[in-house]
Scaffold this motif. Structure first.
Motif, PDB file in Angstrom:
ATOM      1  N   PRO A  41     -10.993  20.845   9.326  1.00  0.00           N
ATOM      2  CA  PRO A  41     -11.282  19.480   8.547  1.00  0.00           C
ATOM      3  C   PRO A  41     -11.126  19.845   7.106  1.00  0.00           C
ATOM      4  N   GLY A  42     -11.305  20.884   6.718  1.00  0.00           N
ATOM      5  CA  GLY A  42     -11.649  21.316   5.283  1.00  0.00           C
ATOM      6  C   GLY A  42     -10.119  21.355   4.467  1.00  0.00           C
ATOM      7  N   ALA A  43      -9.196  21.951   5.489  1.00  0.00           N
ATOM      8  CA  ALA A  43      -7.782  21.961   4.935  1.00  0.00           C
ATOM      9  C   ALA A  43      -7.313  20.623   4.641  1.00  0.00           C
ATOM     10  N   ILE A  44      -7.605  19.839   5.832  1.00  0.00           N
ATOM     11  CA  ILE A  44      -7.118  18.517   6.183  1.00  0.00           C
ATOM     12  C   ILE A  44      -7.696  17.567   4.737  1.00  0.00           C
ATOM     13  N   VAL A  51       0.878  -1.080  -0.037  1.00  0.00           N
ATOM     14  CA  VAL A  51      -0.006   0.059   0.132  1.00  0.00           C
ATOM     15  C   VAL A  51       0.905   1.191   0.029  1.00  0.00           C
ATOM     16  N   PRO A  52       0.682   2.302  -1.174  1.00  0.00           N
ATOM     17  CA  PRO A  52       1.595   3.286  -0.929  1.00  0.00           C
ATOM     18  C   PRO A  52       1.123   4.230   0.067  1.00  0.00           C
ATOM     19  N   VAL A  53       2.279   4.958   0.680  1.00  0.00           N
ATOM     20  CA  VAL A  53       1.996   5.915   1.832  1.00  0.00           C
ATOM     21  C   VAL A  53       2.051   7.142   1.206  1.00  0.00           C
ATOM     22  N   VAL A  54       1.071   8.262   1.579  1.00  0.00           N
ATOM     23  CA  VAL A  54       1.338   9.689   1.306  1.00  0.00           C
ATOM     24  C   VAL A  54       1.254  10.189   2.515  1.00  0.00           C
ATOM     25  N   ILE A  55       1.919  11.449   2.476  1.00  0.00           N
ATOM     26  CA  ILE A  55       2.077  12.210   3.415  1.00  0.00           C
ATOM     27  C   ILE A  55       1.512  13.543   3.247  1.00  0.00           C
ATOM     28  N   PRO A  56       0.138  13.875   3.530  1.00  0.00           N
ATOM     29  CA  PRO A  56      -0.790  14.798   3.114  1.00  0.00           C
ATOM     30  C   PRO A  56      -0.112  16.111   3.479  1.00  0.00           C
ATOM     31  N   PHE A  57       0.336  16.063   4.624  1.00  0.00           N
ATOM     32  CA  PHE A  57       0.749  17.476   5.410  1.00  0.00           C
ATOM     33  C   PHE A  57       1.870  17.134   6.230  1.00  0.00           C
ATOM     34  N   GLY A  58       2.692  18.293   6.506  1.00  0.00           N
ATOM     35  CA  GLY A  58       3.806  17.954   7.363  1.00  0.00           C
ATOM     36  C   GLY A  58       3.772  17.727   8.819  1.00  0.00           C
ATOM     37  N   ARG A  59       4.488  17.713   9.848  1.00  0.00           N
ATOM     38  CA  ARG A  59       4.380  17.710  11.032  1.00  0.00           C
ATOM     39  C   ARG A  59       3.458  18.307  11.851  1.00  0.00           C
ATOM     40  N   GLU A  60       2.896  19.383  11.262  1.00  0.00           N
ATOM     41  CA  GLU A  60       1.648  20.508  11.466  1.00  0.00           C
ATOM     42  C   GLU A  60       0.724  20.023  10.830  1.00  0.00           C
ATOM     43  N   ILE A  61      -0.438  19.581  11.642  1.00  0.00           N
ATOM     44  CA  ILE A  61      -1.633  19.091  11.049  1.00  0.00           C
ATOM     45  C   ILE A  61      -2.749  20.336  10.787  1.00  0.00           C
ATOM     46  N   PRO A  62      -3.053  20.480   9.676  1.00  0.00           N
ATOM     47  CA  PRO A  62      -3.840  21.723   9.285  1.00  0.00           C
ATOM     48  C   PRO A  62      -5.026  21.784  10.449  1.00  0.00           C
ATOM     49  N   GLY A  63      -5.481  23.254  10.801  1.00  0.00           N
ATOM     50  CA  GLY A  63      -6.163  23.715  11.735  1.00  0.00           C
ATOM     51  C   GLY A  63      -7.861  22.999  11.444  1.00  0.00           C
TER      52      GLY A  63
END
Lengths: 298, 505
Positions: free
Chosen positions: B381-384, B367-379
């Motif tokens: 749900p929309g941005a996530i 299963v390929p892994v994607v990292i949609p955002f860095g170590r800071e999770i967006p604030g």
């Protein structure tokens, strides 16, 4: 004035005997003097900030990476460095600050604001103040008459799970964790199809107060979130005691416990989610504590 | 049976260690290495146990790794056209399983790894695929110089040595066709590369002293030295010594100079090492290593070419070149079996112990892994959701969706509110995947897998959720997730890391 003369004469002697160097050390004395006088005058300087406690302070380490890796492996105060045979000012100030936080955790009350934000109403044991609470542990296990009346009015008897929040020995722990633990626990229980009564707060409570709650409200399981006796590593650590059908004769062996719930230990939200699984086991096996472990082994 | 497993689920999730706490759960793991020169397999027992004290949330860990069977070392069967003889390989592996007394169905996990020159050959991929189906339910098929370097370094003991001594150790696994360099800092792989240097690049008949085969990379070495060596001509020990010394120097230079030039560049099969760190010690593993650490005679053609190649001389030259340069050579715990032991015992890890998994969807492989955002999770749900949607469209064409795992890095504190926001964002972002019937797979570093998994399930009761925690992943990794073990508390996980965390842009 005499004092100054005395200091000067001692320094003079030491310099003469070659114990200390003249220039450098008198300079230190001179430069530290204004700092003292400023504090004495009470001018508002920025508060002292210290480098983090987990910083390795060993001088001339052979392998700094090794020390850093070991330091990361424990919250204990290791590699703090030393000054001769004594601890450094850095360690000493951290120690005092953490000790003060621990004392505060015991003596402060959980604020009304915290209870309001978490939708908890509060009741009290028969204890009247912190001094009595600390001096007489047994009284922290009895709910006052007035509070019993309140509970009978506001709570539903015979629910599956009754969550109670108790200050115990750390109000700080309660303020730091319940906003994350309680909703995660409630969500987990609801996902398992388990009914939950309205959670409430007990002031001046000890672990055993959950037995009285059991007598009074007769739930299947009481989950008690209580502030742990604070230490120097954290004052924010909370425990969860869980008992199936608690009552006045409940033995300590009947209590299931998850301890060390705080930001640096088991994360509070994750602990709540895990507790839901444990409560489910208690309901399935109709047991808790040692009896639960035995029942599960068959 | 169903009842039994249910009880153990309850038991293991409880705060006290599982019944018979001393025992733990045993996982049988197999490693198969099909290399340029040799094919081998090992069978290991991994013990998974709760290591947390009774009043803490359980923490399942692999507490013991024991190699219970080491196969003979077989020459890799090659047919005339330089292709791996699939049938013969199957025959060998079958025979070894019989000798070990292990039923293929008893195998829980492991790895087939096709290494060295063999990995280049056309049918390598199909072999690994077929073997994966054959040996148990959860066997990885993989190859590639970078991963191989890391696996060899774990198997040789270099990774463990660097962890115990807090050092940076380079493991050089020299086989028949390739030299794989894996660099470990305090136990963690930080860099790797693969060189086309090996003991079987020149094949020599030990009895007649004649050259049997000159491979293409060997022609480059000869060209660099100004030698000409045709197949069928005879060769003397002195010439072989010079050739091997040059190859050993290429290996040494890979640890000293970047970017490489000349012959060094020609033989570099991957990106070179970054060398933005200091290597404290070097360990040599692989078939050639036995001759790097021993002083068995290696002077006559018969002694040098005892295996029909120049491996023993290459080993001796590696020792001389490295020690001559003042490099500290550490003895590995495994030499020729480093890669296969690494593949069998060192690739598998277990997840954190408070997780949520839909077992019916497991195992999942590659299963390929994607990292949609860095170590800071967006604030919000929309941005996530937007970040996840972006990752999804980068990876797949619309309408051709395959499963993917969302990797969340960082180990900061996640409040309940943040977890809720994260769960909402993830569900919104992977909505196309859910519609296509794929599970929601989340792999996170934070110890918050259970609360996130429960939140995902509560928000979307129809979605299948696989949410595992305390696993570090990076963009471009592939992950295999096995069926849960130890009564449903943990899943075995294999992360196939192809890039390194510290890689510079």
């Amino acid at each position: 004035m005499n004092e100054q003369e005395l200091i000067q004469s001692v320094i003079g002697k030491l310099v003469a005997q070659g114990v200390i160097k003249g220039g450098g050390n008198t300079g230190v004395v001179a430069s530290s003097a204004p700092a003292c006088s400023r504090v004495a005058e009470g001018c508002d300087l920025d508060p002292v900030t210290l480098s983090p406690i987990d910083e390795v302070k060993v001088d001339n380490p052979k392998n700094m990476a090794a020390l850093e890796a070991m330091r990361k492996s424990t919250p204990a105060r290791i590699f703090m460095g030393r000054c001769g045979a004594r601890q450094r000012t850095h360690s000493f100030l951290h120690f005092q600050a953490d000790h003060a936080a621990a004392v505060d955790a015991v003596f402060l009350d959980v604020s009304g604001k915290c209870l309001e934000e978490n939708g908890l109403f509060d009741v009290q044991t028969v204890v009247r103040d912190k001094d009595e609470y600390l001096m007489n542990p047994e009284r922290g296990k009895q709910i006052s008459d007035e509070s019993q009346k309140t509970l009978l009015e506001k709570c539903t008897r015979g629910v599956q799970v009754q969550i109670i929040v108790v200050d115990g020995l750390s109000s700080t722990a309660i303020e730091a964790n319940i906003a994350d633990t309680v909703p995660a626990l409630v969500q987990g229980l609801k996902a398992e199809g388990i009914g939950v009564g309205a959670p409430f707060f007990i002031r001046y409570g000890r672990v055993g107060v959950m037995d009285e709650v059991g007598e009074l409200l007769n739930p299947d399981v009481v989950v008690e979130l209580i502030g742990e006796r604070p230490g120097l590593i954290t004052a924010e650590s909370m425990s969860a005691y869980m008992v199936y059908k608690p009552h006045r004769g409940t033995m300590e062996a009947d209590r299931t416990i998850i301890s060390n719930i705080h930001k640096g230990g088991t994360p509070p939200a994750e602990a709540g989610a895990h507790m839901a699984t444990v409560v489910k086991q208690m309901m399935d096996f109709k047991a808790s504590g040692v009896a639960l472990s035995k029942a599960m082994k068959g | 049976m169903a009842d039994g497993s249910k009880i153990s689920t309850h038991d293991a999730a409880h705060i006290t260690p599982p019944e018979g706490a001393g025992a733990g759960e045993v996982v049988i793991s197999v490693g198969i290495d099909i290399g340029t020169t040799t094919t081998q397999c090992v069978i290991s027992r991994l013990t998974v146990k709760n290591t947390a004290p009774g009043t803490l949330v359980p923490r399942m860990e692999i507490t013991d790794k024991e190699v219970v069977y080491r196969s003979d070392i077989h020459f890799t069967p090659i047919t005339g056209a330089n292709l791996v003889d699939t049938e013969a390989v199957f025959g060998l592996i079958n025979g070894e399983f019989r000798k070990a007394g292990v039923q293929p169905t008893r195998i829980d996990t492991g790895a087939v790894i096709i290494t060295g020159e063999t990995a280049k050959k056309e049918n390598a991929r199909s072999i690994s695929g077929e073997l994966a189906g054959y040996a148990g339910d959860f066997v990885v098929a993989t190859a590639g110089g970078k991963l191989e370097s890391v696996i060899a370094g774990r198997g040789s003991g270099a990774a463990d040595y660097s962890r115990r001594h807090f050092l940076t150790v380079a493991n050089i696994d020299i086989g028949g066709g390739t030299a794989n360099i894996g660099v470990f800092k305090s136990g963690k792989a930080i860099d790797s590369c693969c060189l086309n240097v090996g003991g079987r690049l020149l094949r020599v008949d030990g009895e007649t002293g004649r050259v049997v085969q000159v491979t293409e990379p060997m022609t480059w070495v000869l060209e660099d030295l100004g030698f000409s060596l045709a197949e069928g001509t005879s060769v003397d020990p002195m010439t072989l010594e010079i050739i091997c010394r040059r190859m050993a120097t290429v290996v040494l230079n890979a640890l000293k100079e970047t970017p490489p030039s000349g012959l060094e560049a020609a033989l570099m099969m991957t990106d070179p090492l970054r060398l933005d760190y200091k290597v404290d010690a070097v360990m040599i593993s692989g078939g050639v290593a036995d001759h790097a650490y021993t002083t068995s005679p290696c002077d006559t053609i018969g002694e040098i070419a005892r295996y029909g190649d120049i491996g023993p001389m290459l080993g001796r030259q590696v020792r001389q070149v490295f020690t001559g340069d003042g490099v500290e050579l550490i003895r590995p715990t495994e030499t020729i079996r480093a890669t296969v032991i690494g593949a069998g015992a060192q690739t598998v890890d277990v997840s954190g112990s408070t997780i949520v998994v839909s077992d019916e969807r497991l195992p999942m492989k590659n299963v390929p892994v994607v990292i949609p955002f860095g170590r800071e999770i967006p604030g919000t749900p929309g941005a996530i959701a937007e970040a996840i949607g972006q990752s999804l469209s980068n990876l797949y064409e619309a309408g051709a969706l395959e499963p993917l795992a969302i990797g969340i890095q960082g180990n900061g504190y996640l409040s309940y509110a943040r977890v809720q926001s994260l769960a909402k964002g993830i569900l919104e972002g992977v909505e196309p995947l859910i519609r296509a019937g794929h599970p929601v797979v989340v792999v996170m570093e934070h110890d918050s897998g259970k609360v996130l998994g429960q939140s995902l399930r509560v928000l979307n009761p129809s979605a299948q959720v696989i949410c595992v925690d305390q696993i570090e992943v990076n963009e471009g990794d592939y992950i295999d997730i096995g069926r849960s073990i130890a009564g449903g508390t943990v899943v075995p996980v294999v992360i196939k890391t192809l890039v390194f965390e510290t890689r510079q842009a």
